[in-house]
Design a protein around this motif. Structure first.
Motif, PDB file in Angstrom:
ATOM      1  N   LEU A  87       0.844  -1.192   0.000  1.00  0.00           N
ATOM      2  CA  LEU A  87       0.000   0.000   0.000  1.00  0.00           C
ATOM      3  C   LEU A  87       0.879   1.242   0.000  1.00  0.00           C
ATOM      4  N   VAL A  88       0.475   2.244  -0.780  1.00  0.00           N
ATOM      5  CA  VAL A  88       1.239   3.472  -0.881  1.00  0.00           C
ATOM      6  C   VAL A  88       0.321   4.691  -0.870  1.00  0.00           C
ATOM      7  N   CYS A  89       0.928   5.834  -0.614  1.00  0.00           N
ATOM      8  CA  CYS A  89       0.244   7.120  -0.675  1.00  0.00           C
ATOM      9  C   CYS A  89       0.540   7.736  -2.037  1.00  0.00           C
ATOM     10  N   TRP A  90      -0.465   7.749  -2.909  1.00  0.00           N
ATOM     11  CA  TRP A  90      -0.313   8.332  -4.250  1.00  0.00           C
ATOM     12  C   TRP A  90      -1.032   9.673  -4.262  1.00  0.00           C
ATOM     13  N   VAL A  91      -0.337  10.697  -4.758  1.00  0.00           N
ATOM     14  CA  VAL A  91      -0.918  12.038  -4.817  1.00  0.00           C
ATOM     15  C   VAL A  91      -1.040  12.461  -6.278  1.00  0.00           C
ATOM     16  N   PRO A  92      -2.279  12.569  -6.801  1.00  0.00           N
ATOM     17  CA  PRO A  92      -2.465  13.058  -8.169  1.00  0.00           C
ATOM     18  C   PRO A  92      -2.120  14.537  -8.236  1.00  0.00           C
ATOM     19  N   LEU A  93      -1.410  14.922  -9.295  1.00  0.00           N
ATOM     20  CA  LEU A  93      -0.977  16.317  -9.414  1.00  0.00           C
ATOM     21  C   LEU A  93      -1.651  17.048 -10.567  1.00  0.00           C
ATOM     22  N   GLN A  94      -1.698  16.416 -11.724  1.00  0.00           N
ATOM     23  CA  GLN A  94      -2.369  17.043 -12.878  1.00  0.00           C
ATOM     24  C   GLN A  94      -2.880  15.963 -13.810  1.00  0.00           C
ATOM     25  N   HIS A  95      -3.820  16.347 -14.669  1.00  0.00           N
ATOM     26  CA  HIS A  95      -4.454  15.388 -15.576  1.00  0.00           C
ATOM     27  C   HIS A  95      -4.015  15.622 -17.007  1.00  0.00           C
ATOM     28  N   ASP A  96      -3.649  14.548 -17.698  1.00  0.00           N
ATOM     29  CA  ASP A  96      -3.300  14.572 -19.114  1.00  0.00           C
ATOM     30  C   ASP A  96      -4.452  13.913 -19.868  1.00  0.00           C
ATOM     31  N   ALA A  97      -5.335  14.721 -20.449  1.00  0.00           N
ATOM     32  CA  ALA A  97      -6.538  14.214 -21.110  1.00  0.00           C
ATOM     33  C   ALA A  97      -6.204  13.286 -22.276  1.00  0.00           C
ATOM     34  N   ASP A  98      -5.151  13.580 -23.043  1.00  0.00           N
ATOM     35  CA  ASP A  98      -4.772  12.727 -24.168  1.00  0.00           C
ATOM     36  C   ASP A  98      -4.372  11.332 -23.693  1.00  0.00           C
ATOM     37  N   LEU A  99      -3.593  11.267 -22.649  1.00  0.00           N
ATOM     38  CA  LEU A  99      -3.172   9.983 -22.092  1.00  0.00           C
ATOM     39  C   LEU A  99      -4.378   9.194 -21.601  1.00  0.00           C
ATOM     40  N   GLY A 100      -5.279   9.840 -20.906  1.00  0.00           N
ATOM     41  CA  GLY A 100      -6.492   9.183 -20.423  1.00  0.00           C
ATOM     42  C   GLY A 100      -7.357   8.674 -21.547  1.00  0.00           C
ATOM     43  N   ALA A 101      -7.495   9.450 -22.609  1.00  0.00           N
ATOM     44  CA  ALA A 101      -8.319   9.045 -23.762  1.00  0.00           C
ATOM     45  C   ALA A 101      -7.705   7.843 -24.474  1.00  0.00           C
ATOM     46  N   ARG A 102      -6.388   7.827 -24.610  1.00  0.00           N
ATOM     47  CA  ARG A 102      -5.722   6.699 -25.279  1.00  0.00           C
ATOM     48  C   ARG A 102      -5.852   5.415 -24.469  1.00  0.00           C
ATOM     49  N   ALA A 103      -5.923   5.534 -23.152  1.00  0.00           N
ATOM     50  CA  ALA A 103      -5.982   4.358 -22.281  1.00  0.00           C
ATOM     51  C   ALA A 103      -7.393   3.785 -22.162  1.00  0.00           C
ATOM     52  N   GLY A 104      -8.410   4.557 -22.543  1.00  0.00           N
ATOM     53  CA  GLY A 104      -9.780   4.079 -22.420  1.00  0.00           C
ATOM     54  C   GLY A 104     -10.402   4.337 -21.050  1.00  0.00           C
ATOM     55  N   ASP A 105      -9.649   4.891 -20.123  1.00  0.00           N
ATOM     56  CA  ASP A 105     -10.154   5.283 -18.808  1.00  0.00           C
ATOM     57  C   ASP A 105      -9.507   6.630 -18.502  1.00  0.00           C
ATOM     58  N   GLU A 106     -10.312   7.683 -18.482  1.00  0.00           N
ATOM     59  CA  GLU A 106      -9.757   9.025 -18.312  1.00  0.00           C
ATOM     60  C   GLU A 106      -8.938   9.166 -17.037  1.00  0.00           C
ATOM     61  N   ARG A 107      -9.194   8.332 -16.051  1.00  0.00           N
ATOM     62  CA  ARG A 107      -8.441   8.416 -14.794  1.00  0.00           C
ATOM     63  C   ARG A 107      -6.979   8.016 -14.972  1.00  0.00           C
ATOM     64  N   PHE A 108      -6.685   7.189 -15.985  1.00  0.00           N
ATOM     65  CA  PHE A 108      -5.305   6.796 -16.262  1.00  0.00           C
ATOM     66  C   PHE A 108      -4.453   8.019 -16.606  1.00  0.00           C
ATOM     67  N   GLY A 109      -5.095   9.089 -17.039  1.00  0.00           N
ATOM     68  CA  GLY A 109      -4.395  10.305 -17.403  1.00  0.00           C
ATOM     69  C   GLY A 109      -3.896  11.122 -16.222  1.00  0.00           C
ATOM     70  N   TRP A 110      -4.225  10.729 -15.007  1.00  0.00           N
ATOM     71  CA  TRP A 110      -3.728  11.464 -13.847  1.00  0.00           C
ATOM     72  C   TRP A 110      -2.257  11.155 -13.619  1.00  0.00           C
TER      73      TRP A 110
END
Length: 134
Positions: A87-110
């Motif tokens: 288990l780890v502490c992950w801190v999202p900093l910014q969203h990359d919409a292109d990366l999320g769109a390519r992955a099929g889950d917009e959350r992957f773009g974080w």
């Protein structure tokens, strides 16, 4: 966050992760820490040691639907090797919409960073830190 007992020790990291998905606030907000679980690594012993000693990890971040996958790295070199299931502490900093769109889950773009590893224990109003990466 949901009301938790002042101290709770989970029988496994998976039980702790499932608890976080079901009972804790999992809204993705920049600079707001989320519990995540190491899924796999790019290299030996749970992490790829980069030139600066930081670890590159594939994580499953806690969410209401059971979690979502992100790629991240530690802020500093961990003293203890990170393994799948940790288990780890992950801190999202910014969203990359292109990366999320390519992955099929917009959350992957974080894009974010891993600041610490946790024990599968909840004390007071936070996860028990195993190691803070500094």
């Amino acid at each position: 966050m949901a009301e938790d007992a002042p101290h709770r020790k989970f029988t496994s990291t998976m039980e702790a992760f499932e608890h976080a998905c079901a009972e804790h606030d999992t809204l993705i907000v920049p600079e707001q820490p989320l519990l995540a679980m190491v899924l796999e690594s790019v290299g030996d012993a749970g992490a790829l040691a980069e030139g600066d000693g930081c670890a590159q990890l594939t994580l499953k971040a806690a969410s209401e639907d059971g979690g979502f996958v992100v790629i991240s790295r530690t802020t500093f070199a961990p003293k203890q090797t990170l393994h799948p299931g940790d288990l780890v502490c992950w801190v999202p900093l910014q969203h990359d919409a292109d990366l999320g769109a390519r992955a099929g889950d917009e959350r992957f773009g974080w894009v974010g960073l891993v600041f610490a590893s946790f024990e599968p224990q909840w004390a007071g109003d936070e996860w028990v830190v195993r190691e803070f990466f500094e």
